[in-house]
Write a protein that holds these residues in place. Structure first.
Motif, PDB file in Angstrom:
ATOM      1  N   VAL A   1       0.841  -1.188   0.000  1.00 42.45           N
ATOM      2  CA  VAL A   1       0.000   0.000   0.000  1.00 42.45           C
ATOM      3  C   VAL A   1       0.881   1.245   0.000  1.00 42.45           C
ATOM      4  O   VAL A   1       1.783   1.376   0.817  1.00 42.45           O
ATOM      5  CB  VAL A   1      -0.912   0.032   1.251  1.00 42.45           C
ATOM      6  CG1 VAL A   1      -1.765   1.296   1.266  1.00 42.45           C
ATOM      7  CG2 VAL A   1      -1.798  -1.206   1.308  1.00 42.45           C
ATOM      8  N   VAL A   2       0.609   2.147  -0.951  1.00 43.73           N
ATOM      9  CA  VAL A   2       1.268   3.458  -0.957  1.00 43.73           C
ATOM     10  C   VAL A   2       0.168   4.507  -0.859  1.00 43.73           C
ATOM     11  O   VAL A   2      -0.696   4.606  -1.731  1.00 43.73           O
ATOM     12  CB  VAL A   2       2.110   3.676  -2.223  1.00 43.73           C
ATOM     13  CG1 VAL A   2       2.789   5.044  -2.183  1.00 43.73           C
ATOM     14  CG2 VAL A   2       3.165   2.576  -2.364  1.00 43.73           C
ATOM     15  N   HIS A   3       0.200   5.279   0.229  1.00 45.47           N
ATOM     16  CA  HIS A   3      -0.863   6.243   0.492  1.00 45.47           C
ATOM     17  C   HIS A   3      -0.572   7.605  -0.135  1.00 45.47           C
ATOM     18  O   HIS A   3       0.544   7.883  -0.582  1.00 45.47           O
ATOM     19  CB  HIS A   3      -1.072   6.395   1.998  1.00 45.47           C
ATOM     20  CG  HIS A   3      -1.775   5.246   2.632  1.00 45.47           C
ATOM     21  ND1 HIS A   3      -3.019   4.804   2.216  1.00 45.47           N
ATOM     22  CD2 HIS A   3      -1.410   4.414   3.655  1.00 45.47           C
ATOM     23  CE1 HIS A   3      -3.396   3.783   2.965  1.00 45.47           C
ATOM     24  NE2 HIS A   3      -2.437   3.520   3.840  1.00 45.47           N
ATOM     25  N   ALA A   4      -1.590   8.460  -0.118  1.00 43.83           N
ATOM     26  CA  ALA A   4      -1.523   9.754  -0.790  1.00 43.83           C
ATOM     27  C   ALA A   4      -0.373  10.611  -0.286  1.00 43.83           C
ATOM     28  O   ALA A   4       0.364  11.218  -1.077  1.00 43.83           O
ATOM     29  CB  ALA A   4      -2.850  10.495  -0.613  1.00 43.83           C
ATOM     30  N   ARG A   5      -0.198  10.710   1.034  1.00 40.81           N
ATOM     31  CA  ARG A   5       0.860  11.565   1.560  1.00 40.81           C
ATOM     32  C   ARG A   5       2.236  11.075   1.125  1.00 40.81           C
ATOM     33  O   ARG A   5       3.134  11.870   0.856  1.00 40.81           O
ATOM     34  CB  ARG A   5       0.767  11.626   3.093  1.00 40.81           C
ATOM     35  CG  ARG A   5       1.820  12.512   3.746  1.00 40.81           C
ATOM     36  CD  ARG A   5       1.773  13.939   3.234  1.00 40.81           C
ATOM     37  NE  ARG A   5       2.835  14.762   3.791  1.00 40.81           N
ATOM     38  CZ  ARG A   5       3.264  15.881   3.240  1.00 40.81           C
ATOM     39  NH1 ARG A   5       2.738  16.309   2.095  1.00 40.81           N
ATOM     40  NH2 ARG A   5       4.236  16.576   3.803  1.00 40.81           N
ATOM     41  N   THR A   6       2.398   9.764   1.030  1.00 37.21           N
ATOM     42  CA  THR A   6       3.672   9.208   0.581  1.00 37.21           C
ATOM     43  C   THR A   6       3.935   9.577  -0.875  1.00 37.21           C
ATOM     44  O   THR A   6       5.055   9.945  -1.243  1.00 37.21           O
ATOM     45  CB  THR A   6       3.671   7.688   0.767  1.00 37.21           C
ATOM     46  OG1 THR A   6       3.373   7.399   2.132  1.00 37.21           O
ATOM     47  CG2 THR A   6       5.004   7.084   0.398  1.00 37.21           C
ATOM     48  N   LEU A   7       2.913   9.489  -1.719  1.00 37.12           N
ATOM     49  CA  LEU A   7       3.078   9.899  -3.118  1.00 37.12           C
ATOM     50  C   LEU A   7       3.429  11.378  -3.211  1.00 37.12           C
ATOM     51  O   LEU A   7       4.220  11.783  -4.075  1.00 37.12           O
ATOM     52  CB  LEU A   7       1.807   9.586  -3.907  1.00 37.12           C
ATOM     53  CG  LEU A   7       1.537   8.094  -4.130  1.00 37.12           C
ATOM     54  CD1 LEU A   7       0.125   7.885  -4.676  1.00 37.12           C
ATOM     55  CD2 LEU A   7       2.563   7.495  -5.091  1.00 37.12           C
ATOM     56  N   GLU A   8       2.870  12.178  -2.331  1.00 38.16           N
ATOM     57  CA  GLU A   8       3.208  13.605  -2.327  1.00 38.16           C
ATOM     58  C   GLU A   8       4.685  13.819  -2.012  1.00 38.16           C
ATOM     59  O   GLU A   8       5.375  14.567  -2.718  1.00 38.16           O
ATOM     60  CB  GLU A   8       2.342  14.360  -1.312  1.00 38.16           C
ATOM     61  CG  GLU A   8       0.890  14.516  -1.716  1.00 38.16           C
ATOM     62  CD  GLU A   8       0.074  15.302  -0.700  1.00 38.16           C
ATOM     63  OE1 GLU A   8      -1.039  15.714  -1.035  1.00 38.16           O
ATOM     64  OE2 GLU A   8       0.563  15.506   0.437  1.00 38.16           O
ATOM     65  N   VAL A   9       5.182  13.196  -0.943  1.00 37.77           N
ATOM     66  CA  VAL A   9       6.578  13.439  -0.569  1.00 37.77           C
ATOM     67  C   VAL A   9       7.539  12.806  -1.572  1.00 37.77           C
ATOM     68  O   VAL A   9       8.658  13.311  -1.764  1.00 37.77           O
ATOM     69  CB  VAL A   9       6.891  12.960   0.872  1.00 37.77           C
ATOM     70  CG1 VAL A   9       5.990  13.647   1.879  1.00 37.77           C
ATOM     71  CG2 VAL A   9       6.804  11.451   1.009  1.00 37.77           C
ATOM     72  N   LEU A  10       7.126  11.737  -2.250  1.00 35.68           N
ATOM     73  CA  LEU A  10       7.983  11.111  -3.257  1.00 35.68           C
ATOM     74  C   LEU A  10       8.100  11.949  -4.524  1.00 35.68           C
ATOM     75  O   LEU A  10       8.969  11.686  -5.364  1.00 35.68           O
ATOM     76  CB  LEU A  10       7.495   9.702  -3.587  1.00 35.68           C
ATOM     77  CG  LEU A  10       7.775   8.644  -2.512  1.00 35.68           C
ATOM     78  CD1 LEU A  10       7.131   7.315  -2.881  1.00 35.68           C
ATOM     79  CD2 LEU A  10       9.290   8.459  -2.311  1.00 35.68           C
ATOM     80  N   GLU A  11       7.242  12.958  -4.653  1.00 35.51           N
ATOM     81  CA  GLU A  11       7.414  13.891  -5.767  1.00 35.51           C
ATOM     82  C   GLU A  11       8.767  14.586  -5.692  1.00 35.51           C
ATOM     83  O   GLU A  11       9.333  14.987  -6.716  1.00 35.51           O
ATOM     84  CB  GLU A  11       6.304  14.948  -5.756  1.00 35.51           C
ATOM     85  CG  GLU A  11       4.938  14.427  -6.176  1.00 35.51           C
ATOM     86  CD  GLU A  11       3.879  15.513  -6.143  1.00 35.51           C
ATOM     87  OE1 GLU A  11       4.161  16.606  -5.602  1.00 35.51           O
ATOM     88  OE2 GLU A  11       2.774  15.283  -6.655  1.00 35.51           O
TER      89      GLU A  11
END
Length: 389
Positions: free
Chosen positions: A51-61
């Protein structure tokens, strides 16, 4: 055959899972020299976190991998809690204040491959297999000795080496908590599944919890609590779990077990995230129930936060006291996640019928309150950990 280990670096990172890879890429992108070592041969990791959550996708930007991850995963905009065929509570991620209003289902090995490709593009690599034997520090840096006898000198070191962290042990940092009585079955399967293909479903049953989530390639991730899980759950084991806990009207039929394992779950938190020049991140700093898929996500966010602070000191000339904010900011987040997932796990595994009946009535009542839906969605997506929201 191991590659040659450098003798000096700015930051030594021990552990090349998603957390270590993210930290190494973050530092390299900001111009900081980092050496990443791992005791395992390449490809030894399996598909654990999915599972990859929204906040993680944000910081991985910040390291330019979010788009690639999304392209390789399955978008799931909804979680539901169920008692067999009855939905008790629905959590929709649509409408959240993010560019990623969903949960992304993607196997950990794919996440690691995307992060490794990015690290290579930034000129970094993973040095394998190097197992840490000893780590000492002085006012000017850290000296790490590998089991091969080779040593490396670093200005700072980070333990991203998991629950049984050698770095944490060498730093003398306590790891407070306990272990759940139940064990967990983890399996990736193929099956005939006549349910929504874009939803993560948590089934509560008298025997325990079972989670069903879609994965790329027509696979499904199954997670279930049992008193004593077999070492390698078979097709029959997984089928029995779904038959007794999953949907009754349109039951699933497992056709293949691609991979399976068992594990025990701890809920523990490091007493500190820093011991002078040594830092902890990810499972080395916090472990908890897999409920809600929070573990890897919290760890990746640790890595980006720590990488930003280390680079501000090493590349931008900021005072070393700036590093103090890492523990101040991130440890309370992990403490909240440990408490949240512990509550979820205990609610899901209630053993007595009267308690389960009250729980189900309570969840169905909550399901009619919009504010509850948003609070749960913000918490599960970890967007609530962002102080700007």
């Amino acid at each position: 055959m191991s590659d040659r280990l450098p003798t000096t670096t700015d930051v030594l990172i021990v552990g090349a899972g998603p957390v270590g890879l993210t930290l190494a890429a973050t530092l390299r992108q900001r111009g900081v020299d980092a050496v990443l070592v791992d005791r395992q041969a390449e490809g030894a990791n399996t598909s654990r976190a999915a599972v990859v959550h929204a906040r993680t996708l944000e910081v991985l930007e910040t390291i330019s991998v979010s788009d690639e991850l999304v392209s390789r995963g399955i978008i799931t905009p909804r979680f539901t809690v169920r008692d067999r065929d009855r939905a008790l509570l629905t959590v929709d991620f649509d409408g959240l204040p993010t560019s990623y209003p969903y949960t992304l289902m993607v196997p950990q090995n794919v996440t690691e491959a995307v992060l490794l490709d990015r690290l290579h593009a930034l000129g970094g690599q993973v040095h394998r297999p190097y197992e840490l034997a000893e780590m000492t520090q002085d006012p000017n840096g850290v000296t790490a000795t590998m089991s091969t006898g080779e040593t490396i000198r670093a200005r700072y070191a980070v333990g991203a080496d998991g629950m049984h962290s050698k770095v944490r042990e060498q730093a003398g940092i306590g790891f407070t908590g306990a272990t759940y009585a139940e064990s967990f079955v983890l399996a990736d399967v193929r099956m005939d599944w006549d349910q929504r293909p874009d939803e993560v479903m948590l089934y509560f049953a008298p025997e325990g919890l079972v989670v069903v989530a879609p994965l790329p390639g027509g696979h499904y991730r199954i997670v279930a609590t049992v008193n004593e899980a077999p070492e390698h759950p078979t097709l029959e084991d997984v089928q029995a779990l779904l038959d007794s806990r999953g949907p009754a009207k349109r039951p699933a039929k497992v056709t293949e077990v691609v991979w399976s394992s068992r594990f025990r779950v701890h809920h523990r938190l490091a007493d500190h995230y820093r011991a002078d020049r040594i830092f902890l991140a990810g499972d080395a700093a916090h472990v908890h129930s897999p409920a809600g898929g929070q573990g890897m996500n919290t760890g990746i966010q640790d890595a980006v936060a720590l990488g930003a602070r280390l680079s501000s000191v090493l590349a931008d000339g900021k005072p070393e006291t700036d590093l103090d904010s890492y523990e101040t900011d991130r440890r309370p987040v992990a403490a909240g996640v440990v408490a949240f997932t512990d509550r979820m796990t205990r609610v899901a595994t209630l053993g007595h019928a009267p308690q389960r009946k009250v729980r189900n009535l309570f969840l169905r009542a909550l399901n009619h309150i919009p504010a509850v839906h948003r609070t749960m969605a913000m918490r599960l997506s970890e967007l609530s950990t962002d102080p700007t929201r």
